[in-house]
Design a protein around this motif. Structure first.
Motif, PDB file in Angstrom:
ATOM      1  N   GLU A  48      -7.295 -38.377 -39.263  1.00 13.00           N
ATOM      2  CA  GLU A  48      -7.910 -37.471 -40.230  1.00 13.00           C
ATOM      3  C   GLU A  48      -6.895 -36.973 -41.263  1.00 13.00           C
ATOM      4  O   GLU A  48      -7.115 -37.007 -42.462  1.00 13.00           O
ATOM      5  CB  GLU A  48      -8.506 -36.287 -39.476  1.00 13.00           C
ATOM      6  CG  GLU A  48      -9.751 -35.729 -40.133  1.00 13.00           C
ATOM      7  CD  GLU A  48     -10.420 -34.714 -39.241  1.00 13.00           C
ATOM      8  OE1 GLU A  48     -10.183 -33.523 -39.460  1.00 13.00           O
ATOM      9  OE2 GLU A  48     -11.154 -35.108 -38.310  1.00 13.00           O
ATOM     10  N   LYS A  49      -5.735 -36.537 -40.748  1.00 15.11           N
ATOM     11  CA  LYS A  49      -4.687 -36.027 -41.631  1.00 15.11           C
ATOM     12  C   LYS A  49      -4.209 -37.123 -42.577  1.00 15.11           C
ATOM     13  O   LYS A  49      -3.973 -36.886 -43.767  1.00 15.11           O
ATOM     14  CB  LYS A  49      -3.513 -35.499 -40.810  1.00 15.11           C
ATOM     15  CG  LYS A  49      -3.813 -34.160 -40.179  1.00 15.11           C
ATOM     16  CD  LYS A  49      -2.697 -33.691 -39.265  1.00 15.11           C
ATOM     17  CE  LYS A  49      -3.235 -32.656 -38.320  1.00 15.11           C
ATOM     18  NZ  LYS A  49      -2.326 -32.307 -37.253  1.00 15.11           N
ATOM     19  N   ILE A  59      -5.832 -39.695 -43.661  1.00 16.18           N
ATOM     20  CA  ILE A  59      -6.822 -39.972 -44.714  1.00 16.18           C
ATOM     21  C   ILE A  59      -6.705 -38.949 -45.846  1.00 16.18           C
ATOM     22  O   ILE A  59      -6.693 -39.296 -47.027  1.00 16.18           O
ATOM     23  CB  ILE A  59      -8.253 -39.955 -44.127  1.00 16.18           C
ATOM     24  CG1 ILE A  59      -8.442 -41.137 -43.167  1.00 16.18           C
ATOM     25  CG2 ILE A  59      -9.298 -40.022 -45.246  1.00 16.18           C
ATOM     26  CD1 ILE A  59      -9.768 -41.120 -42.433  1.00 16.18           C
ATOM     27  N   ILE A  60      -6.581 -37.692 -45.465  1.00 18.88           N
ATOM     28  CA  ILE A  60      -6.481 -36.642 -46.479  1.00 18.88           C
ATOM     29  C   ILE A  60      -5.240 -36.837 -47.341  1.00 18.88           C
ATOM     30  O   ILE A  60      -5.294 -36.789 -48.574  1.00 18.88           O
ATOM     31  CB  ILE A  60      -6.436 -35.253 -45.813  1.00 18.88           C
ATOM     32  CG1 ILE A  60      -7.741 -34.999 -45.065  1.00 18.88           C
ATOM     33  CG2 ILE A  60      -6.196 -34.160 -46.845  1.00 18.88           C
ATOM     34  CD1 ILE A  60      -7.693 -33.806 -44.155  1.00 18.88           C
ATOM     35  N   ILE A  93      -5.252 -39.673 -55.797  1.00 22.43           N
ATOM     36  CA  ILE A  93      -5.731 -38.894 -56.945  1.00 22.43           C
ATOM     37  C   ILE A  93      -4.574 -38.567 -57.881  1.00 22.43           C
ATOM     38  O   ILE A  93      -4.641 -38.757 -59.096  1.00 22.43           O
ATOM     39  CB  ILE A  93      -6.426 -37.603 -56.469  1.00 22.43           C
ATOM     40  CG1 ILE A  93      -7.706 -37.957 -55.708  1.00 22.43           C
ATOM     41  CG2 ILE A  93      -6.747 -36.695 -57.652  1.00 22.43           C
ATOM     42  CD1 ILE A  93      -8.383 -36.777 -55.053  1.00 22.43           C
ATOM     43  N   LEU A  94      -3.459 -38.106 -57.276  1.00 19.32           N
ATOM     44  CA  LEU A  94      -2.299 -37.737 -58.081  1.00 19.32           C
ATOM     45  C   LEU A  94      -1.785 -38.943 -58.860  1.00 19.32           C
ATOM     46  O   LEU A  94      -1.475 -38.846 -60.047  1.00 19.32           O
ATOM     47  CB  LEU A  94      -1.211 -37.183 -57.157  1.00 19.32           C
ATOM     48  CG  LEU A  94      -0.099 -36.417 -57.871  1.00 19.32           C
ATOM     49  CD1 LEU A  94      -0.658 -35.195 -58.577  1.00 19.32           C
ATOM     50  CD2 LEU A  94       0.972 -36.004 -56.886  1.00 19.32           C
ATOM     51  N   VAL A 114      -3.939 -39.734 -61.822  1.00 18.66           N
ATOM     52  CA  VAL A 114      -3.726 -38.787 -62.917  1.00 18.66           C
ATOM     53  C   VAL A 114      -2.449 -39.128 -63.675  1.00 18.66           C
ATOM     54  O   VAL A 114      -2.424 -39.156 -64.904  1.00 18.66           O
ATOM     55  CB  VAL A 114      -3.648 -37.346 -62.360  1.00 18.66           C
ATOM     56  CG1 VAL A 114      -3.312 -36.376 -63.461  1.00 18.66           C
ATOM     57  CG2 VAL A 114      -4.960 -36.976 -61.713  1.00 18.66           C
ATOM     58  N   GLN A 123      -1.851 -40.380 -67.617  1.00 18.11           N
ATOM     59  CA  GLN A 123      -0.942 -39.731 -68.553  1.00 18.11           C
ATOM     60  C   GLN A 123      -0.032 -40.743 -69.233  1.00 18.11           C
ATOM     61  O   GLN A 123       0.181 -40.681 -70.436  1.00 18.11           O
ATOM     62  CB  GLN A 123      -0.073 -38.712 -67.802  1.00 18.11           C
ATOM     63  CG  GLN A 123      -0.834 -37.495 -67.364  1.00 18.11           C
ATOM     64  CD  GLN A 123      -1.383 -36.761 -68.549  1.00 18.11           C
ATOM     65  OE1 GLN A 123      -0.647 -36.379 -69.439  1.00 18.11           O
ATOM     66  NE2 GLN A 123      -2.687 -36.599 -68.596  1.00 18.11           N
TER      67      GLN A 123
END
Lengths: 482, 293
Positions: free
Chosen positions: B14-15, B17-18, B25-26, B29, B33
């Motif tokens: 679980e950890k 995956i997060i 995502i980072l 982004v 840029q």
């Protein structure tokens, strides 16, 4: 009657008195009614010797005490002699963090010359004033109008309003004050958002994390109203509950429940400090913590007195809160929702406490839904018209509120260490905020309005149905057990 | 060894995956840029911002240097307008210019200082009497931007673009009238000439007219269309193709009929921010396109 029942019912009847007082019950009339009812029950007791009737006689008398307390507090508030509509010159001290909006700033000053009454000033955005500043003010003081606005200001203990008075800065507060220090932190958090994000997103993030709508465009405010999401920028116990419980979720992921709980309470207290420690925020935090305890303890009966005690304290400090503070009502109803509705829903779907799922989503969903169901009529009646889409928009946005707050606070902390580090983190916030703004604007545009009107009858019927549901589930459970 | 590692990871699935999700995502982004950096506009873009009764112009020079001239009154509009022009992650403006220290020109700059990183602050050196001027100085100090005092004859050059300061000169700086201290700018870029006149009156305009500036493509009409500015002599001398009046709700009668008729008298196309909202002019060297909001 047992002692905890005595406490519960006496507080309850006193609070009922305060509600009557807030709704305009006259002192004399309520005195006679209370006396009459009290006397009747007393006579009944004399005849039947049933102790219960003696209790009722005493409790009914407490309703009058409640009405009296409300009236007395109101009279004290209105006792300040203020020469309304006359040209005045006085010195005032700023008592709270000024509310800076785009085209004006709203400042509350305490005026010694006016029997220490609080006056709200609406002045130009610049020069900007701060908490503790001493100002020389000249202009006309007006009585707040219309009635709803006057009630709102009375709740905030504000007696009069001045539009664009002449204001001259005299001096800053010299000595250190904790409140001033905390407001400084709050401002620096907001400033860091504005440094890193475009105006709309920065204003929105400030609203979510610290409350308020300063910097919001009129269009966006309208969109929030239409989509039924305005409450996310009004700091209430309901919000603090959502956040506190997300924080708890994160902590308990790594630590034991007990330690996580302590840490969560600590975070809420820190948060109250940052949000400016205004009375409304303190109330919200206390309610938020209560909700958390409620959910942790899970035992409704042992909890009843804690809730009533908290509300009693709040009512004694400011009796106007009970009826005129929407934030309070939201918190209170959310609390009831989690205490009573949540177990009922769990029974309905046969969900067990242990089956949490990934990131305990079931648990979260359950709590959100029960709190949400309990507050819906208040949300709708206080924050805009009734829109069917508001349920959908809230379901999408609410779980993201604590995430955005978390990212926001991390950004603010990092900002003070490294601008560019914070800039990168703020991009995550930016994506979240853009998404939320998109959802709000989308549902504002596609809001399906229900023209039932949110009548008193509707509210009664709604809560009647909820109570019926809870009772039905409760009974069903009993049958299963025995 | 890998087996052991794999087992460890699957214990904390679980950890993991997060963490993985957050990293993805980072990354996305940051790559966005980097790609955005590569895309630099080669056109000249001039925005006459709708800030109500006040002045604010935002210029993006070919190559991407950003210049903001004035910030309008304190109503938050300059910030909203900038936010809608700049990409959401762009928090930097190269140059801020204050034409003169009157509230309807500088108050909006306070917010700009508070919210953007600024390269340099260019101004005449004349301080304002308005009470909010102290707020501007404070915000400037906190911002950490460089202060540059400019006057007649100074020039800013960037690639093929150049901005020449036409006014004020010494005698004007001593004037009691703040409008006389206005920084007047002539922007030459992409075969076009633009004049930013702030709040100058006919007295200064007529002196400028005597310098034979030649025809001007775009004129930021002085003083919100006041009748004491845009003198016939001046307008006839520069014959602006495009005239933009920055004006909002006001009690002075701005823009005045006199000014409007003098401008239309030389065949100028007139745009005004109260009706047309923010006016954007894009110049690519061969043509000039005007967009209204």
């Amino acid at each position: 009657m047992r002692s905890y029942d005595i406490f519960f019912f006496s507080s309850l009847f006193f609070l009922v008195g305060i509600v009557f007082g807030s709704l305009g019950a006259g002192l004399l009339l309520s005195f006679w009614i209370a006396l009459f009812m009290s006397a009747s029950f007393f006579i009944l007791y004399g005849v039947s010797k049933n102790k219960r009737q003696l209790w009722i006689a005493c409790l009914v008398a407490l309703v009058f005490v409640g009405v009296f307390y409300y009236r007395w507090d109101d009279a004290r508030f209105k006792s300040a002699r203020i020469p309304f509509e006359k040209q005045m010159y006085f010195i005032g001290k700023i008592m709270a963090d000024p509310n800076a909006k785009d085209e004006k700033q709203e400042i509350v000053v305490k005026a010694h010359k006016l029997d220490d009454a609080n006056i709200l000033l609406k002045v130009n955005p610049y020069p900007r004033f701060s908490y503790g500043d001493i100002l020389a003010i000249s202009g006309k003081i007006r009585e707040p109008f219309p009635e709803g606005y006057a009630e709102y200001l009375a709740k905030e203990r504000v007696r009069g309003v001045m539009n664009s008075p002449e204001v001259e800065f005299i001096s800053k507060q010299e000595e250190f004050s904790l409140k001033g220090f905390l407001i400084g932190i709050k401002r620096s958090v907001a400033d860091s958002f504005y440094k890193l994000l475009p105006k709309k997103e920065a204003a929105f993030l400030t609203g979510i994390t610290l409350g308020g709508t300063s910097g919001f465009s009129p269009e966006f405010k309208e969109a929030m109203k239409k989509s039924g999401t305005t409450h996310i920028v009004a700091l209430s116990g309901y919000n603090i509950m959502i956040v506190g419980w997300a924080v708890f979720g994160i902590f308990s992921y790594f630590l034991s429940r007990r330690i996580s709980f302590a840490l969560t309470v600590l975070s809420i207290i820190t948060f109250v400090g940052i949000a400016g420690a205004e009375a409304s925020v303190v109330r919200a935090a206390i309610m938020g913590i209560l909700v958390l305890i409620a959910r942790e303890a899970g035992r409704t009966y042992s909890f009843r007195n804690a809730v009533v005690f908290t509300i009693l304290m709040m009512a004694i400090v400011n009796p106007k809160v009970i009826v005129f503070d929407v934030g309070f009502q939201l918190s209170f109803l959310a609390l009831l929702g989690i205490l009573y509705l949540r177990p009922a829903i769990m029974k309905l779907f046969h969900i067990l406490e242990e089956s949490a799922g990934f990131l305990s989503w079931k648990d979260n969903l359950l709590t959100t839904v029960s709190a949400q169901l309990a507050v819906v009529p208040i949300l709708i009646s206080s924050f805009g018209a009734i829109s069917l889409s508001s349920i959908v928009s809230n379901t999408i946005i609410l779980p993201l509120v604590p995430v955005a707050m978390g990212v926001g606070f991390i950004t603010a902390v990092v900002y003070h260490m490294s601008y560019y580090g914070a800039l990168v983190i703020s991009w995550i916030a930016l994506i979240l905020l853009k998404f939320k703004i998109f959802v709000i604007e989308f549902f504002a545009e596609h809001s399906i309005f229900l023209h039932l009107g949110i009548s008193f009858f509707f509210v009664i019927a709604y809560y009647g149905a909820l109570i019926f549901f809870i009772l039905a589930m409760y009974k069903k459970n009993k049958r299963e057990v025995y | 060894m890998f087996d052991a590692l794999f087992q460890k990871i699957s214990k904390h699935r679980e950890k993991a995956i997060i963490l993985f999700g957050a990293l993805c995502i980072l990354d996305a982004v940051i790559y966005a840029q980097i790609f955005a950096l590569g895309k630099v506009n080669q056109d000249l873009a001039i925005h006459f911002l709708n800030v109500g009764q006040g002045d604010s112009q935002f210029v993006i020079l070919p190559g991407g240097v950003k210049v903001l001239i004035d910030g309008g009154p304190a109503n938050g509009k300059a910030l909203s307008e900038l936010a809608s022009i700049l990409p959401a992650t762009d928090r930097y403006i190269d140059i801020l210019i204050m034409s003169h220290p009157q509230a309807d020109h500088f108050s909006g700059l306070i917010d700009v200082f508070k919210t953007y990183k600024i390269g340099a602050f260019l101004w005449s050196g004349r301080e304002g009497m308005a009470t909010s001027f102290a707020d501007l100085k404070e915000a400037f100090k906190t911002n950490g931007a460089m202060s540059v005092i400019i006057g007649k004859g100074d020039r800013i050059k960037y690639k093929e673009s150049s901005v020449l300061v036409l006014a004020p000169w010494k005698e004007l700086m001593e004037s009691k009238e703040l409008n006389d201290t206005t920084v007047v700018l002539e922007l030459m870029s992409k075969n076009s000439k633009t004049l930013f006149t702030g709040d100058i009156g006919a007295n200064i305009e007529n002196q400028l007219a005597a310098w034979k500036l030649g025809q001007v493509d775009i004129l930021k009409v002085s003083h919100h269309g006041s009748k004491y500015s845009s003198s016939k002599l001046f307008i006839d001398a520069i014959k602006p193709k495009l005239s933009i009046i920055e004006v909002g709700k006001n009690s002075y009668g701005h823009p005045t009929d006199q000014t409007l008729s003098r401008l239309s008298g030389v065949g100028s196309s007139i745009y005004r921010t109260d009706n047309d909202k923010t006016v954007r002019v894009i110049i690519d060297g061969a043509s000039m396109k005007v967009f209204k909001n």
